[in-house]
Design an enzyme around this catalytic site. Sequence first.
Site, PDB file in Angstrom:
ATOM      1  N   ASP A  33      29.879  12.132  12.638  1.00  0.00           N
ATOM      2  CA  ASP A  33      30.891  13.064  13.138  1.00  0.00           C
ATOM      3  C   ASP A  33      30.297  13.770  14.366  1.00  0.00           C
ATOM      4  O   ASP A  33      29.221  13.391  14.853  1.00  0.00           O
ATOM      5  CB  ASP A  33      31.355  14.024  12.031  1.00  0.00           C
ATOM      6  CG  ASP A  33      30.278  15.024  11.613  1.00  0.00           C
ATOM      7  OD1 ASP A  33      29.139  14.940  12.125  1.00  0.00           O
ATOM      8  OD2 ASP A  33      30.577  15.889  10.764  1.00  0.00           O
ATOM      9  N   CYS A  79      25.989  13.240   9.573  1.00  0.00           N
ATOM     10  CA  CYS A  79      26.817  14.426   9.809  1.00  0.00           C
ATOM     11  C   CYS A  79      25.859  15.624   9.841  1.00  0.00           C
ATOM     12  O   CYS A  79      24.655  15.443  10.043  1.00  0.00           O
ATOM     13  CB  CYS A  79      27.928  14.566   8.769  1.00  0.00           C
ATOM     14  SG  CYS A  79      27.383  14.881   7.078  1.00  0.00           S
ATOM     15  N   GLY A  80      26.365  16.834   9.654  1.00  0.00           N
ATOM     16  CA  GLY A  80      25.483  18.000   9.741  1.00  0.00           C
ATOM     17  C   GLY A  80      24.362  17.953   8.726  1.00  0.00           C
ATOM     18  O   GLY A  80      23.197  18.187   9.040  1.00  0.00           O
ATOM     19  N   THR A  81      24.729  17.633   7.497  1.00  0.00           N
ATOM     20  CA  THR A  81      23.746  17.593   6.411  1.00  0.00           C
ATOM     21  C   THR A  81      23.496  16.187   5.874  1.00  0.00           C
ATOM     22  O   THR A  81      22.575  15.992   5.077  1.00  0.00           O
ATOM     23  CB  THR A  81      24.261  18.432   5.216  1.00  0.00           C
ATOM     24  OG1 THR A  81      25.532  17.889   4.824  1.00  0.00           O
ATOM     25  CG2 THR A  81      24.414  19.896   5.579  1.00  0.00           C
ATOM     26  N   GLY A 138      28.354  15.308   3.390  1.00  0.00           N
ATOM     27  CA  GLY A 138      29.791  15.008   3.409  1.00  0.00           C
ATOM     28  C   GLY A 138      30.064  13.543   3.714  1.00  0.00           C
ATOM     29  O   GLY A 138      30.860  12.879   3.026  1.00  0.00           O
ATOM     30  N   HIS A 157      14.274   1.042  -5.453  1.00  0.00           N
ATOM     31  CA  HIS A 157      14.832   1.176  -6.801  1.00  0.00           C
ATOM     32  C   HIS A 157      16.350   1.077  -6.837  1.00  0.00           C
ATOM     33  O   HIS A 157      16.912   0.563  -7.801  1.00  0.00           O
ATOM     34  CB  HIS A 157      14.420   2.525  -7.419  1.00  0.00           C
ATOM     35  CG  HIS A 157      12.972   2.583  -7.816  1.00  0.00           C
ATOM     36  ND1 HIS A 157      12.466   3.571  -8.637  1.00  0.00           N
ATOM     37  CD2 HIS A 157      11.922   1.785  -7.499  1.00  0.00           C
ATOM     38  CE1 HIS A 157      11.161   3.366  -8.806  1.00  0.00           C
ATOM     39  NE2 HIS A 157      10.805   2.294  -8.110  1.00  0.00           N
ATOM     40  N   ASN A 158      17.015   1.631  -5.834  1.00  0.00           N
ATOM     41  CA  ASN A 158      18.478   1.757  -5.898  1.00  0.00           C
ATOM     42  C   ASN A 158      19.217   0.755  -5.028  1.00  0.00           C
ATOM     43  O   ASN A 158      20.441   0.704  -5.068  1.00  0.00           O
ATOM     44  CB  ASN A 158      18.910   3.179  -5.495  1.00  0.00           C
ATOM     45  CG  ASN A 158      18.097   4.262  -6.170  1.00  0.00           C
ATOM     46  OD1 ASN A 158      17.435   5.054  -5.508  1.00  0.00           O
ATOM     47  ND2 ASN A 158      18.107   4.301  -7.494  1.00  0.00           N
ATOM     48  N   HIS A 218      15.090  -2.425 -12.243  1.00  0.00           N
ATOM     49  CA  HIS A 218      15.866  -1.870 -11.121  1.00  0.00           C
ATOM     50  C   HIS A 218      17.160  -2.651 -10.907  1.00  0.00           C
ATOM     51  O   HIS A 218      18.210  -2.070 -10.654  1.00  0.00           O
ATOM     52  CB  HIS A 218      15.023  -1.839  -9.851  1.00  0.00           C
ATOM     53  CG  HIS A 218      13.787  -1.014 -10.007  1.00  0.00           C
ATOM     54  ND1 HIS A 218      13.820   0.261 -10.521  1.00  0.00           N
ATOM     55  CD2 HIS A 218      12.483  -1.296  -9.766  1.00  0.00           C
ATOM     56  CE1 HIS A 218      12.591   0.741 -10.565  1.00  0.00           C
ATOM     57  NE2 HIS A 218      11.755  -0.188 -10.126  1.00  0.00           N
ATOM     58  N   ARG A 250      19.625  -1.653 -13.573  1.00  0.00           N
ATOM     59  CA  ARG A 250      20.241  -0.339 -13.349  1.00  0.00           C
ATOM     60  C   ARG A 250      21.255  -0.376 -12.197  1.00  0.00           C
ATOM     61  O   ARG A 250      22.295   0.291 -12.276  1.00  0.00           O
ATOM     62  CB  ARG A 250      19.138   0.702 -13.095  1.00  0.00           C
ATOM     63  CG  ARG A 250      18.356   0.972 -14.370  1.00  0.00           C
ATOM     64  CD  ARG A 250      17.035   1.662 -14.128  1.00  0.00           C
ATOM     65  NE  ARG A 250      16.288   1.782 -15.377  1.00  0.00           N
ATOM     66  CZ  ARG A 250      14.983   2.047 -15.433  1.00  0.00           C
ATOM     67  NH1 ARG A 250      14.286   2.210 -14.333  1.00  0.00           N
ATOM     68  NH2 ARG A 250      14.392   2.142 -16.606  1.00  0.00           N
TER      69      ARG A 250
HETATM   70  C1  RB5 Z   1      30.707  19.865  10.286  1.00  0.00           C
HETATM   71  O1  RB5 Z   1      30.690  21.199  10.684  1.00  0.00           O
HETATM   72  C2  RB5 Z   1      29.943  19.696   8.983  1.00  0.00           C
HETATM   73  O2  RB5 Z   1      30.654  20.296   7.945  1.00  0.00           O
HETATM   74  C3  RB5 Z   1      29.695  18.238   8.689  1.00  0.00           C
HETATM   75  O3  RB5 Z   1      29.007  17.661   9.743  1.00  0.00           O
HETATM   76  C4  RB5 Z   1      28.863  17.926   7.466  1.00  0.00           C
HETATM   77  O4  RB5 Z   1      27.658  18.645   7.471  1.00  0.00           O
HETATM   78  C5  RB5 Z   1      29.541  17.992   6.167  1.00  0.00           C
HETATM   79  O5  RB5 Z   1      28.973  17.660   5.125  1.00  0.00           O
END
Ligand code: RB5
Length: 155
Positions: free
Chosen positions: A8, A70-72, A75, A103-104, A139, A142
Amino acid sequence: MKIVVASDHAGLDLKLEMIKVLEERKNSGEDIEINDIGTHDKNSTDYPMWGEKAAVEVAEGRADKGLIICGTGMGISLAANKVKGVRAAVCSDTYTAKMSREHNNCNMLALGARTLGTGLATDILNIWLDTPFEEGGRHQRRVDMLVDIENRRLK
Ligand code: RB5
């Protein structure tokens, strides 16, 4: 290997850095085909759409692996994991990256652009790509159980 790449807006800059890493591998002789499906600009966009688009490329066999950002990483991985046949791992450390392959047998890697520096993200990506699945044995059993859950629970 064909790898689909998506992010994103929050993941765009790190995605471009990771594409450089993939291109370096390609220039070193690795058989690697990169398909960057988007997003291509900083306009705000919705991570579920990109997670699904990339996951479908893997699930339908047009890509062997996927890299989603994405940011983290959270998502976009949640979206990808809704697609049957996809096992997307959010990795913030190299040990998890290694295990997610060994493993996965994860076929997608999710990274967080707001949680990782480029150096660590590069190490995670390279280790993830270099680690094979440990075929056979517990593995495989599973992972087969994960597939069985999909078959029973997902339409
Ligand atoms: C966008 O602001 C942020 O919410 C998205 O990149 C992500 O981190 C969501 O999980």
